[in-house]
Design a protein around this motif. Sequence first.
Motif, mmCIF file in Angstrom:
data_model
loop_
_atom_site.group_PDB
_atom_site.id
_atom_site.type_symbol
_atom_site.label_atom_id
_atom_site.label_comp_id
_atom_site.label_asym_id
_atom_site.label_seq_id
_atom_site.Cartn_x
_atom_site.Cartn_y
_atom_site.Cartn_z
ATOM 1 N N LEU A 21 0.578 -1.505 -0.100
ATOM 2 C CA LEU A 21 -0.452 -0.030 -0.030
ATOM 3 C C LEU A 21 1.148 1.399 0.127
ATOM 4 O O LEU A 21 0.780 1.897 -1.130
ATOM 5 N N GLN A 22 1.618 1.536 1.098
ATOM 6 C CA GLN A 22 2.802 1.966 0.975
ATOM 7 C C GLN A 22 3.283 2.359 -0.151
ATOM 8 O O GLN A 22 3.477 3.530 -0.709
ATOM 9 N N ASP A 23 3.889 1.924 -0.930
ATOM 10 C CA ASP A 23 4.788 1.737 -2.848
ATOM 11 C C ASP A 23 3.891 2.011 -3.728
ATOM 12 O O ASP A 23 4.415 1.598 -4.550
ATOM 13 N N GLY A 24 2.339 2.008 -3.019
ATOM 14 C CA GLY A 24 1.634 1.968 -4.322
ATOM 15 C C GLY A 24 1.212 1.245 -5.482
ATOM 16 O O GLY A 24 0.975 1.014 -6.464
ATOM 17 N N VAL A 25 1.592 -0.343 -4.964
ATOM 18 C CA VAL A 25 1.216 -1.582 -5.677
ATOM 19 C C VAL A 25 -0.075 -1.533 -5.720
ATOM 20 O O VAL A 25 -0.747 -1.616 -6.892
ATOM 21 N N LEU A 26 -0.872 -1.409 -4.268
ATOM 22 C CA LEU A 26 -2.033 -1.948 -3.821
ATOM 23 C C LEU A 26 -3.044 -0.435 -3.290
ATOM 24 O O LEU A 26 -2.496 0.437 -2.545
ATOM 25 N N SER A 27 -4.053 -0.181 -3.204
ATOM 26 C CA SER A 27 -5.284 0.573 -3.085
ATOM 27 C C SER A 27 -6.348 -0.401 -2.072
ATOM 28 O O SER A 27 -6.582 -0.976 -2.465
ATOM 29 N N GLY A 28 -6.996 0.352 -1.923
ATOM 30 C CA GLY A 28 -8.406 -0.257 -1.078
ATOM 31 C C GLY A 28 -7.966 -0.157 -0.064
ATOM 32 O O GLY A 28 -7.849 1.067 0.999
ATOM 33 N N ARG A 29 -8.147 -1.754 0.103
ATOM 34 C CA ARG A 29 -7.999 -2.177 2.085
ATOM 35 C C ARG A 29 -9.774 -2.064 2.906
ATOM 36 O O ARG A 29 -10.046 -1.969 4.086
ATOM 37 N N GLN A 30 -10.563 -0.881 2.377
ATOM 38 C CA GLN A 30 -11.693 -1.096 3.272
ATOM 39 C C GLN A 30 -12.785 -2.646 2.854
ATOM 40 O O GLN A 30 -13.225 -3.722 1.617
ATOM 41 N N TYR A 31 -12.698 -2.633 3.890
ATOM 42 C CA TYR A 31 -13.367 -4.496 4.928
ATOM 43 C C TYR A 31 -12.349 -4.829 4.018
ATOM 44 O O TYR A 31 -12.640 -6.132 2.803
ATOM 45 N N ARG A 32 -11.175 -5.123 3.701
ATOM 46 C CA ARG A 32 -10.250 -5.785 3.558
ATOM 47 C C ARG A 32 -10.527 -6.720 2.161
ATOM 48 O O ARG A 32 -10.058 -7.812 1.707
ATOM 49 N N ARG A 33 -10.507 -5.345 0.691
ATOM 50 C CA ARG A 33 -11.293 -5.929 0.052
ATOM 51 C C ARG A 33 -9.267 -5.112 -0.724
ATOM 52 O O ARG A 33 -9.666 -3.580 -0.403
#
Length: 312
Positions: A137-149
């Motif tokens: 997430l910090q590296d910009g590879v992932l986004s989201g996290r809401q409801y573990r998605r």
Amino acid sequence: MADETPTAIPPLTQRVSRYVLDQALAGGYGSGHHLTESELASRLSISRTPVRAALRFLHERQLLDHQPNRGYTLSADREALERVRQAMPEDEEKKLYYSLLRDRLAGKLPARIHELEIAKTYRVAPALLQSVLTALLQDGVLSGRQYRRWEFSETLDSVESERESYRFRITVECAGLREPGFRIDRERLQVCRQRQRAFLKHATIHSWLDFFDANAQLHELLASASGNRFILGAVQQQNRLRRISDLSDYPMVDIDMLHQSCQEHLEILDAVEDNDLAAAERHMRAHLGRASDILERRVTGALGLPLQQGPT
């Protein structure tokens, strides 16, 4: 902790210890560099407790000096740093990090995925998974996290998209050097120069993330100097697109190619500092063209096994 082996200390403490050692071996931390709990905890997004334990661990191995109320400073030579680094256990976080990148690039993972699916597929401890997902997430590879998605960022997922990317970058980044409002921030230029020189002197496979960030920083600096917000935005977008494809090649990093990229970057910076923007443009065109040529040779098998072309 004095009698503990690297494998006996907690995973987070191992992670901080590896980070400090890798930074020192890559030239990011020089002799006498002052290390603080707050700075390391902030950079790694963890609490101070594992940082404090890691600094104590490195101090007990005579890599750091410690003075009451003044903290720790790096004191060991390269041989001692390498000896302790080689004794560190395999980085399970880094292993999972790159497995996720490679599997996403290979199409084994969908663009959108639930955290429970990742846990089931890779069979890792929840704490380890959370740490890796946070890093992505910090590296910009992932986004989201809401409801573990979670959702993976867009990437260059085909040879043709990489070809198009290089052609686009040659057009845009060379044009940026010709913009009438081009003005370089000389202080930032010197920071980029120092990072490139440090990599030439101390490059290791463990510093690949730093290589990527340093080279993205350099190309964005030149785009910013153009004074054209659209050129800067385009270069920033290209760096985001390259993150998954470039970082997934971590196990195949070719240090000689990284050295060559650093040398070429220094040529560009030298020309910019001399205000010879025509020469800077020639160097930039040759630099990106070389990387594109290596891609073609990789595709046609001229290099044998696939090799990372090096940061550009």
